[in-house]
Motif scaffolding. Structure first.
Motif, PDB file in Angstrom:
ATOM      1  N   PRO A  34      13.743  15.041   6.605  1.00 56.35           N
ATOM      2  CA  PRO A  34      14.242  16.423   6.598  1.00 56.35           C
ATOM      3  C   PRO A  34      13.706  17.181   7.821  1.00 56.35           C
ATOM      4  N   ALA A  35      14.367  18.289   8.190  1.00 53.36           N
ATOM      5  CA  ALA A  35      13.876  19.113   9.302  1.00 53.36           C
ATOM      6  C   ALA A  35      12.562  19.781   8.902  1.00 53.36           C
ATOM      7  N   SER A  36      12.454  20.168   7.633  1.00 53.81           N
ATOM      8  CA  SER A  36      11.197  20.693   7.104  1.00 53.81           C
ATOM      9  C   SER A  36      11.152  20.398   5.615  1.00 53.81           C
ATOM     10  N   LEU A  37       9.943  20.322   5.083  1.00 57.33           N
ATOM     11  CA  LEU A  37       9.780  20.018   3.654  1.00 57.33           C
ATOM     12  C   LEU A  37       8.633  20.851   3.110  1.00 57.33           C
ATOM     13  N   LYS A  38       8.961  21.741   2.185  1.00 58.56           N
ATOM     14  CA  LYS A  38       7.927  22.588   1.601  1.00 58.56           C
ATOM     15  C   LYS A  38       7.969  22.487   0.089  1.00 58.56           C
ATOM     16  N   ILE A  39       6.882  22.951  -0.533  1.00 56.40           N
ATOM     17  CA  ILE A  39       6.728  22.841  -1.988  1.00 56.40           C
ATOM     18  C   ILE A  39       6.485  24.215  -2.587  1.00 56.40           C
ATOM     19  N   CYS A  40       7.241  24.516  -3.637  1.00 60.80           N
ATOM     20  CA  CYS A  40       6.991  25.719  -4.427  1.00 60.80           C
ATOM     21  C   CYS A  40       6.788  25.279  -5.869  1.00 60.80           C
ATOM     22  N   THR A  41       5.616  25.542  -6.413  1.00 62.61           N
ATOM     23  CA  THR A  41       5.336  25.177  -7.796  1.00 62.61           C
ATOM     24  C   THR A  41       5.062  26.431  -8.618  1.00 62.61           C
ATOM     25  N   LEU A  42       5.602  26.455  -9.822  1.00 57.91           N
ATOM     26  CA  LEU A  42       5.345  27.617 -10.675  1.00 57.91           C
ATOM     27  C   LEU A  42       3.865  27.694 -11.027  1.00 57.91           C
ATOM     28  N   LEU A  43       3.290  26.552 -11.428  1.00 56.69           N
ATOM     29  CA  LEU A  43       1.898  26.531 -11.867  1.00 56.69           C
ATOM     30  C   LEU A  43       1.086  25.553 -11.025  1.00 56.69           C
ATOM     31  N   ASP A  44      -0.165  25.907 -10.787  1.00 50.76           N
ATOM     32  CA  ASP A  44      -1.077  25.022 -10.063  1.00 50.76           C
ATOM     33  C   ASP A  44      -2.368  24.931 -10.866  1.00 50.76           C
ATOM     34  N   LYS A  45      -2.788  23.695 -11.123  1.00 52.26           N
ATOM     35  CA  LYS A  45      -4.055  23.444 -11.824  1.00 52.26           C
ATOM     36  C   LYS A  45      -4.972  22.684 -10.876  1.00 52.26           C
ATOM     37  N   PRO A  46      -5.556  23.393  -9.880  1.00 53.08           N
ATOM     38  CA  PRO A  46      -6.328  22.681  -8.849  1.00 53.08           C
ATOM     39  C   PRO A  46      -7.518  21.897  -9.402  1.00 53.08           C
ATOM     40  N   SER A  47      -8.053  22.332 -10.533  1.00 50.34           N
ATOM     41  CA  SER A  47      -9.222  21.649 -11.095  1.00 50.34           C
ATOM     42  C   SER A  47      -8.900  20.235 -11.574  1.00 50.34           C
ATOM     43  N   ARG A  48      -7.605  19.922 -11.720  1.00 55.32           N
ATOM     44  CA  ARG A  48      -7.204  18.600 -12.206  1.00 55.32           C
ATOM     45  C   ARG A  48      -6.840  17.635 -11.080  1.00 55.32           C
ATOM     46  N   ARG A  49      -6.903  18.096  -9.829  1.00 61.28           N
ATOM     47  CA  ARG A  49      -6.400  17.270  -8.740  1.00 61.28           C
ATOM     48  C   ARG A  49      -7.179  15.972  -8.618  1.00 61.28           C
ATOM     49  N   ILE A  79       4.729  22.143 -12.371  1.00 59.60           N
ATOM     50  CA  ILE A  79       3.264  22.209 -12.349  1.00 59.60           C
ATOM     51  C   ILE A  79       2.688  21.147 -11.413  1.00 59.60           C
ATOM     52  N   PHE A  80       1.685  21.553 -10.670  1.00 58.12           N
ATOM     53  CA  PHE A  80       0.943  20.687  -9.748  1.00 58.12           C
ATOM     54  C   PHE A  80      -0.370  20.402 -10.460  1.00 58.12           C
ATOM     55  N   ASP A  81      -0.468  19.204 -11.032  1.00 56.79           N
ATOM     56  CA  ASP A  81      -1.613  18.866 -11.881  1.00 56.79           C
ATOM     57  C   ASP A  81      -2.500  17.869 -11.131  1.00 56.79           C
ATOM     58  N   THR A  82      -2.453  16.577 -11.470  1.00 55.45           N
ATOM     59  CA  THR A  82      -3.260  15.599 -10.724  1.00 55.45           C
ATOM     60  C   THR A  82      -2.752  15.463  -9.295  1.00 55.45           C
ATOM     61  N   GLY A  83      -1.462  15.746  -9.104  1.00 55.77           N
ATOM     62  CA  GLY A  83      -0.865  15.605  -7.782  1.00 55.77           C
ATOM     63  C   GLY A  83      -0.110  14.296  -7.616  1.00 55.77           C
ATOM     64  N   ASN A  84      -0.183  13.424  -8.605  1.00 54.94           N
ATOM     65  CA  ASN A  84       0.545  12.145  -8.565  1.00 54.94           C
ATOM     66  C   ASN A  84       2.030  12.325  -8.298  1.00 54.94           C
ATOM     67  N   SER A  85       2.677  13.143  -9.121  1.00 54.92           N
ATOM     68  CA  SER A  85       4.131  13.285  -9.031  1.00 54.92           C
ATOM     69  C   SER A  85       4.538  13.927  -7.725  1.00 54.92           C
ATOM     70  N   LEU A  86       3.893  15.047  -7.392  1.00 53.05           N
ATOM     71  CA  LEU A  86       4.299  15.760  -6.179  1.00 53.05           C
ATOM     72  C   LEU A  86       4.035  14.937  -4.924  1.00 53.05           C
TER      73      LEU A  86
END
Ligand code: IMP
Ligand code: MG
Length: 179
Positions: free
Chosen positions: A118-133, A99-106
């Motif tokens: 890395p040559a490239s770095l991308k993020i895949c999150t199961l859940l996103d809570k943009p209102s908490r960013r 989960i992408f919540d406040t964004g602290n961890s990610l």
């Protein structure tokens, strides 16, 4: 249904279907890139196990274990309990998160891995809570399973004080279960 769950937000079937869709997208993206898929422990383990089996290209598995969260309120500080073991310099890396919540961890994980070039770095999150960013977090997830409202959710790997990770669905916890 577990008695402390107020509502099932995402059923097993919904999660399964979405992971199959993401699997097609990620398999196309990472064809011939031999990626390293890094899971952020512990919340991601259930999603990781299902997601990795839908990524139909040669890839390596690795894990990072961080800790940042106490109860339902993020403390804001992140520590590395276990770093990745693979050499990621020059490699294509995909971070899997629950989960992408406040964004602290990610944000922390992203910067930590980026420093390893890395040559490239991308993020895949199961859940996103943009209102908490948290204000100031500019990081975006490249792939999102579900955008969800601002509610505390458990199950499918997500916990409240280490419980409920084993629920097969994502549910909203009754407020009285954590007050
Ligand atoms: P952050 O606030 O984006 O740094 O999220 C930190 C971590 O908090 C996530 O990786 C989850 O493990 C946890 N977390 C955030 N929101 C929830 C939630 O609704 N339920 C359970 N865990 C959560
Ligand atoms: Mg957690």
């Amino acid at each position: 249904m577990e008695r402390n769950i107020q509502e099932v937000l995402l059923t097993e079937a919904q999660i399964k279907d979405r992971i199959a869709e993401l699997g097609e997208i990620l398999s196309a993206e990472y064809r011939d890139k031999n990626p390293i898929i890094i899971g952020v422990m512990k919340g991601v383990v259930v999603f990781y196990a299902d997601m990795i089996r839908k990524i139909a290209v040669p890839c390596e598995m690795d894990f990072m274990w961080i800790s940042s969260y106490e109860g339902t309120d993020s403390t804001g500080s992140v520590i590395v309990k276990r770093d990745v073991s693979a050499e990621i310099k020059g490699r294509h890396v995909l971070i899997l998160e629950d989960i992408f919540d406040t964004g602290n961890s990610l944000s922390f994980v992203y910067d930590h891995l980026m420093a390893k070039e890395p040559a490239s770095l991308k993020i895949c999150t199961l859940l996103d809570k943009p209102s908490r960013r948290k204000p100031g977090v500019t990081l975006k997830a490249d792939y999102v399973g579900f955008t969800i409202p601002n509610a505390f959710v458990v199950g499918y790997g997500l916990d409240y004080n280490e419980y409920y990770r084993n629920l097969p669905y994502v549910g909203i916890l009754k407020p009285e279960a954590y007050t």
